[in-house]
Write an enzyme that holds these catalytic residues in place. Structure first.
Site, mmCIF file in Angstrom:
data_model
loop_
_atom_site.group_PDB
_atom_site.id
_atom_site.type_symbol
_atom_site.label_atom_id
_atom_site.label_comp_id
_atom_site.label_asym_id
_atom_site.label_seq_id
_atom_site.Cartn_x
_atom_site.Cartn_y
_atom_site.Cartn_z
ATOM 1 N N SER A 159 0.878 -1.176 0.000
ATOM 2 C CA SER A 159 0.000 0.000 0.000
ATOM 3 C C SER A 159 0.911 1.221 0.000
ATOM 4 C CB SER A 159 -0.859 -0.019 1.265
ATOM 5 O OG SER A 159 -1.459 1.250 1.473
ATOM 6 N N TYR A 172 -2.336 -0.717 10.263
ATOM 7 C CA TYR A 172 -2.412 -1.092 8.837
ATOM 8 C C TYR A 172 -1.130 -0.669 8.118
ATOM 9 C CZ TYR A 172 -4.012 -1.151 3.959
ATOM 10 O OH TYR A 172 -4.128 -1.372 2.597
HETATM 11 N N1 LIG Z 1 -8.599 -0.940 -2.367
HETATM 12 C C1 LIG Z 1 -7.563 -0.117 -2.278
HETATM 13 O O1 LIG Z 1 -7.672 1.080 -2.628
HETATM 14 C C2 LIG Z 1 -6.237 -0.625 -1.783
HETATM 15 C C3 LIG Z 1 -5.142 0.268 -1.787
HETATM 16 C C4 LIG Z 1 -3.903 -0.186 -1.332
HETATM 17 C C5 LIG Z 1 -3.766 -1.501 -0.921
HETATM 18 N N2 LIG Z 1 -4.836 -2.349 -0.918
HETATM 19 C C6 LIG Z 1 -4.621 -3.732 -0.506
HETATM 20 O O2 LIG Z 1 -5.168 -4.601 -1.476
HETATM 21 C C7 LIG Z 1 -5.594 -5.821 -0.854
HETATM 22 C C8 LIG Z 1 -7.037 -6.102 -1.211
HETATM 23 O O3 LIG Z 1 -7.816 -5.039 -0.703
HETATM 24 P P1 LIG Z 1 -9.325 -4.774 -1.141
HETATM 25 O O4 LIG Z 1 -9.432 -3.313 -1.305
HETATM 26 O O5 LIG Z 1 -9.722 -5.692 -2.207
HETATM 27 O O6 LIG Z 1 -10.055 -5.149 0.229
HETATM 28 P P2 LIG Z 1 -11.478 -5.788 0.510
HETATM 29 O O7 LIG Z 1 -12.448 -5.396 -0.538
HETATM 30 O O8 LIG Z 1 -11.770 -5.460 1.926
HETATM 31 O O9 LIG Z 1 -11.199 -7.338 0.352
HETATM 32 C C9 LIG Z 1 -10.339 -7.971 1.263
HETATM 33 C C10 LIG Z 1 -10.494 -9.467 1.130
HETATM 34 O O10 LIG Z 1 -9.724 -10.075 2.184
HETATM 35 C C11 LIG Z 1 -10.550 -10.975 2.897
HETATM 36 N N3 LIG Z 1 -10.191 -11.067 4.301
HETATM 37 C C12 LIG Z 1 -10.181 -10.081 5.210
HETATM 38 N N4 LIG Z 1 -9.902 -10.574 6.416
HETATM 39 C C13 LIG Z 1 -9.716 -11.899 6.265
HETATM 40 C C14 LIG Z 1 -9.443 -12.953 7.163
HETATM 41 N N5 LIG Z 1 -9.334 -12.740 8.472
HETATM 42 N N6 LIG Z 1 -9.322 -14.191 6.671
HETATM 43 C C15 LIG Z 1 -9.479 -14.439 5.346
HETATM 44 N N7 LIG Z 1 -9.770 -13.481 4.448
HETATM 45 C C16 LIG Z 1 -9.899 -12.223 4.913
HETATM 46 C C17 LIG Z 1 -11.935 -10.404 2.754
HETATM 47 O O11 LIG Z 1 -12.895 -11.386 3.044
HETATM 48 P P3 LIG Z 1 -14.455 -11.028 3.244
HETATM 49 O O12 LIG Z 1 -14.938 -10.681 1.879
HETATM 50 O O13 LIG Z 1 -15.020 -12.266 3.778
HETATM 51 O O14 LIG Z 1 -14.497 -9.866 4.175
HETATM 52 C C18 LIG Z 1 -11.930 -9.925 1.313
HETATM 53 O O15 LIG Z 1 -12.214 -10.981 0.431
HETATM 54 C C19 LIG Z 1 -5.342 -5.638 0.640
HETATM 55 O O16 LIG Z 1 -4.109 -6.216 0.971
HETATM 56 C C20 LIG Z 1 -5.288 -4.133 0.798
HETATM 57 O O17 LIG Z 1 -4.522 -3.771 1.912
HETATM 58 C C21 LIG Z 1 -6.067 -1.935 -1.344
#
Ligand SMILES: NC(=O)c1ccc[n+]([C@@H]2O[C@H](COP(=O)([O-])OP(=O)(O)OC[C@H]3O[C@@H](n4cnc5c(N)ncnc54)[C@H](OP(=O)(O)O)[C@@H]3O)[C@@H](O)[C@H]2O)c1
Length: 252
Positions: A159, A172
């Protein structure tokens, strides 16, 4: 500091991941869901790991409906995963698959957005457990299967706040710095002795549930959808990136 992306204009071959087995954590939603679908669309057998079975089943069905290779489904809550449960998983996968060609560490939790001086220890621990400790356990115990592949790729999800610290991003941000450090240590260990390459990837602002929670005042559609940022996810997972290791990428 500028970070590399996939080469300009990168167009992955349709069969980029044909015959490969790839595990994606957090595959039920957001970026992990899009990556699982993209990997399957390029020929991979995807092991869908996540905590909400119904979401994983929807991704499973979407892959099958699109004619992709039959996926595997692993329901595992990384917040409560123990070393025994991960060893059990690794053994079960080793019985089904001769090797693992890729591991996308994608699942993360955002945790509390508040100053360190008022942060809770329980919140800190949950973020570290999911974002760092579970990544260690999966990496540690899946490494033998990855090393059995002709050329395997581990992608750690970073991130912007894991590269430059920012107020109120708390555990985080610290967990993402740890993720970058983990990537560097592992890449350095494996560089000359293994065919496993290890890189980190910052997706950048992307329209997912996590982003909408972190920035409630933002218009969600101002950010790209997860499926629109897949080029670098594909580049790093497929053989086009063989020889690339220890580097911190941006998705765009
Ligand atoms: N979106 C952004 O703008 C952004 C920017 C920088 C970095 N990131 C990184 O990109 C990655 C994906 O993020 P995202 O935005 O797609 O997030 P998201 O929409 O919240 O999806 C996260 C996924 O991780 C799963 N998860 C969370 N806790 C878990 C646990 N305890 N055990 C197993 N699975 C778990 C969630 O499951 P559930 O669906 O069951 O909750 C979901 O499928 C992350 O590493 C995040 O830090 C995202």
């Amino acid at each position: 500091m500028t970070y590399p992306t996939a080469p300009a204009g990168y167009r992955p071959a349709p069969a980029l991941l044909q015959g490969k087995v790839v595990l994606v954590t957090g595959a039920g939603d957001g970026i992990g869901r899009a990556a699982a679908l993209a990997y399957a669309a390029h020929g991979a057998t995807v092991i869908l790991l996540g905590r909400t079975e119904s979401k994983l089943e929807q991704v499973y069905d979407a892959i099958e409906a699109a004619g992709g290779p039959k996926p595997a489904l692993v329901t595992l809550d990384l917040a409560s995963a123990t070393e025994d449960s991960v060893i059990h998983l690794a053994n079960a996968l080793a019985e089904e698959f001769p090797h693992l060609d890729g591991l996308l560490h994608n699942a993360s939790v955002l945790g509390e957005r508040r100053p360190i001086e008022s942060a809770s220890y329980a919140g800190w621990q949950e973020v570290m457990q999911v974002n760092v400790n579970a990544q260690f356990l999966l990496t540690r115990h899946l490494l033998p299967l990855l090393q059995a592949a002709p050329a395997a790729s581990i992608i750690f999800t970073s991130s912007g706040v894991g590269r430059t610290g920012k107020a109120y991003w708390g555990a985080y941000a610290v967990s993402k710095f740890a993720t970058e450090g983990f990537m560097q240590v592992l890449a350095s260990e494996l560089e000359n002795t293994s065919r496993v390459r290890v890189n980190s990837l910052n997706p950048g602002a992307t329209n997912t549930a996590m982003r909408r929670t972190a920035y409630p005042a933002e218009r969600p559609t101002d950010n790209p959808a997860p499926e629109d940022i897949m080029a670098t996810y594909l580049f790093l997972m497929g053989d086009d990136s063989v020889g690339v290791t220890g580097r911190a990428f941006n998705a765009r």
